[in-house]
Design a protein around this motif. Sequence first.
Motif, PDB file in Angstrom:
ATOM      1  N   LEU A 191       0.827  -1.202   0.000  1.00 24.08           N
ATOM      2  CA  LEU A 191       0.000   0.000   0.000  1.00 24.08           C
ATOM      3  C   LEU A 191       0.865   1.257   0.000  1.00 24.08           C
ATOM      4  O   LEU A 191       1.864   1.353   0.714  1.00 24.08           O
ATOM      5  N   PHE A 192       0.462   2.216  -0.817  1.00 24.77           N
ATOM      6  CA  PHE A 192       1.209   3.463  -0.970  1.00 24.77           C
ATOM      7  C   PHE A 192       1.021   4.331   0.268  1.00 24.77           C
ATOM      8  O   PHE A 192      -0.079   4.426   0.823  1.00 24.77           O
ATOM      9  N   ASN A 193       2.103   4.962   0.713  1.00 24.01           N
ATOM     10  CA  ASN A 193       2.040   5.838   1.877  1.00 24.01           C
ATOM     11  C   ASN A 193       2.717   7.159   1.523  1.00 24.01           C
ATOM     12  O   ASN A 193       3.919   7.347   1.711  1.00 24.01           O
ATOM     13  N   GLY A 280      -2.506   3.948   1.919  1.00 20.39           N
ATOM     14  CA  GLY A 280      -3.527   3.998   0.889  1.00 20.39           C
ATOM     15  C   GLY A 280      -3.857   5.437   0.553  1.00 20.39           C
ATOM     16  O   GLY A 280      -3.252   6.384   1.064  1.00 20.39           O
ATOM     17  N   TRP A 281      -4.839   5.615  -0.339  1.00 21.51           N
ATOM     18  CA  TRP A 281      -5.170   6.948  -0.853  1.00 21.51           C
ATOM     19  C   TRP A 281      -6.064   7.705   0.115  1.00 21.51           C
ATOM     20  O   TRP A 281      -7.062   7.195   0.599  1.00 21.51           O
ATOM     21  N   ARG A 320      -5.060   2.297  -3.954  1.00 21.64           N
ATOM     22  CA  ARG A 320      -6.268   1.922  -3.232  1.00 21.64           C
ATOM     23  C   ARG A 320      -6.526   2.859  -2.054  1.00 21.64           C
ATOM     24  O   ARG A 320      -5.612   3.417  -1.477  1.00 21.64           O
ATOM     25  N   GLN A 321      -7.797   2.988  -1.705  1.00 21.70           N
ATOM     26  CA  GLN A 321      -8.186   3.876  -0.614  1.00 21.70           C
ATOM     27  C   GLN A 321      -7.712   3.359   0.734  1.00 21.70           C
ATOM     28  O   GLN A 321      -7.567   2.155   0.941  1.00 21.70           O
ATOM     29  N   ARG A 325      -9.239   5.988   7.276  1.00 27.30           N
ATOM     30  CA  ARG A 325      -8.776   7.371   7.437  1.00 27.30           C
ATOM     31  C   ARG A 325      -9.738   8.232   8.260  1.00 27.30           C
ATOM     32  O   ARG A 325      -9.302   9.126   8.999  1.00 27.30           O
ATOM     33  N   PHE A 326     -11.043   7.988   8.145  1.00 25.72           N
ATOM     34  CA  PHE A 326     -11.991   8.849   8.860  1.00 25.72           C
ATOM     35  C   PHE A 326     -11.896   8.650  10.370  1.00 25.72           C
ATOM     36  O   PHE A 326     -11.945   9.619  11.140  1.00 25.72           O
TER      37      PHE A 326
END
Length: 368
Positions: A191-193, A280-281, A320-321, A325-326
Motif C-alpha cells: 500500500l502506498f504511503n 492507501g489513498w 487503493r483507498q 482514514r476517517f
Amino acid sequence: MVRRYKYPKFLSRPRGYVVLLLLSFLCTMYSMLHFIYYKPGRANALLYRYQAMQETVIDYVYYGGIRRQKWQLKQGLASTAAQTIPYLPLNYNYSNFDVCPEKFPEMKGQIYVNMTEIPLSEVNTNFSHIIQHGGSWEPHDCIAAWNVAFLIPFRNRYEHLPILFRHLLPMLIKQRIKFSIFVINQEGDDLFNRALLLNIGFVEAMKIDHSFDCFVFHDVDHIPENDRNYYGCTGMPCLFAEQLDIHGYRLEYEDFFGGVNGVTTQQFKNVNGFSNQFWGWGGEDDDFYTRIRHYGYNVSRPPNNYGKYQSIVNHHTQERQYLGRFSRLKHSVEQNFIDGLNSLHYNKPTIRHYPLFTNISLKLRPDG
C-alpha cells in the motif's frame, strides 16, 4: 408445438422480478464500491462533475443562469486584472549582490500547458546544461531570497515526471528561486504511503543540504497554469494548488490542503511532520492541515486565481483507498505528539543523482 421455457420456482412471478431486481442492485453496488476503492481519484473527479452539473441545472431552472454568469464574470475579471498587475519593468536594474525580488518581467502569468507525452531524455537534453546534476539550480544575476526543496512522492508515474519538469523548471528559473528537486520513490506493491514518503524525503533532503528554508510537497500529476504562482517561502503554510481543472477550478473544500502545498522547515518540525499511518489513498493531507491549524498557523493561497493547475489523466495508476482514514482523522490532534517525525523508522534508502532530480528509493510495508 412450441414448448415454453419453465422458469425455476424462485423466479416465478412476481417474486422472481423482486429477486432479479435485488441481484441487479447488489451487482451495481458492488461495482460502485469496487470502483471507489480502487479508483478513488477518478471517483472523486466524477463526483465533482456531477455536483457542478447539478448546480448548473438548479441555477438555470430556478435562477435563469444568473448565479453562474455572475461567478464566471467574477472569475474572468479577476484573471484579467491579475494579468495587468504591474510586475517589474523590463528595464529594471539589479545587481548580483541584490536579493532577488519576487516579481520579474518574465513572469507573464498564464502559461501554455502541454500534456503531450515526452521522454525524460528529451527534457534532460533541454535542461541539463542549466540544472546542476541532481536537480539543483540557483540564479547568478541576483541572490536567491529562498532555498526551496521540492519533494515529489512517486510510484510508477514515469510518463508524468517529464511533463511536470517541462512546465515546472522554466517557471522556477523565471522566479529566480534556488531549488533542489527530490523524487521520493516507493518500491514494491505494498500500500502506498504518501505521507511517510514525504517525512522520509524531508529527513534525507536535510542530510544533503540543511539550509533549506522551506519545503514544497508537489504531486507529480499537478501541472501549474500560471508562472506568477510564486513558489518561494513567503506566506507559508501555503496551498499552491487551490483550483484544479478536474474539480471545476474550485477549492475542493474549505480545509483542503492537498496536491501542492508548502511549509517552512521550522513549521514542518514544529508540527512533527506528517502522520506515518495513512496507508492507501486519502486522509494524510487533512491530518496535516489539522496539525498546522492546531499550532496556530494560517494557510495562505495564491492571489488573483494564480493557483490553477491541470491534472494529468493519462497513465493515472490509482492507489487503493485507506478505509480507516476517517476514524484516524478523529484523533489527529492526540496522535500529533507520538506519530510523525519523532516516530519515523525506515530502512536505508537508495539515493541516486540524475540530471534533473535526486531519486530517493525504498520499500515500505505497513507491518514495518
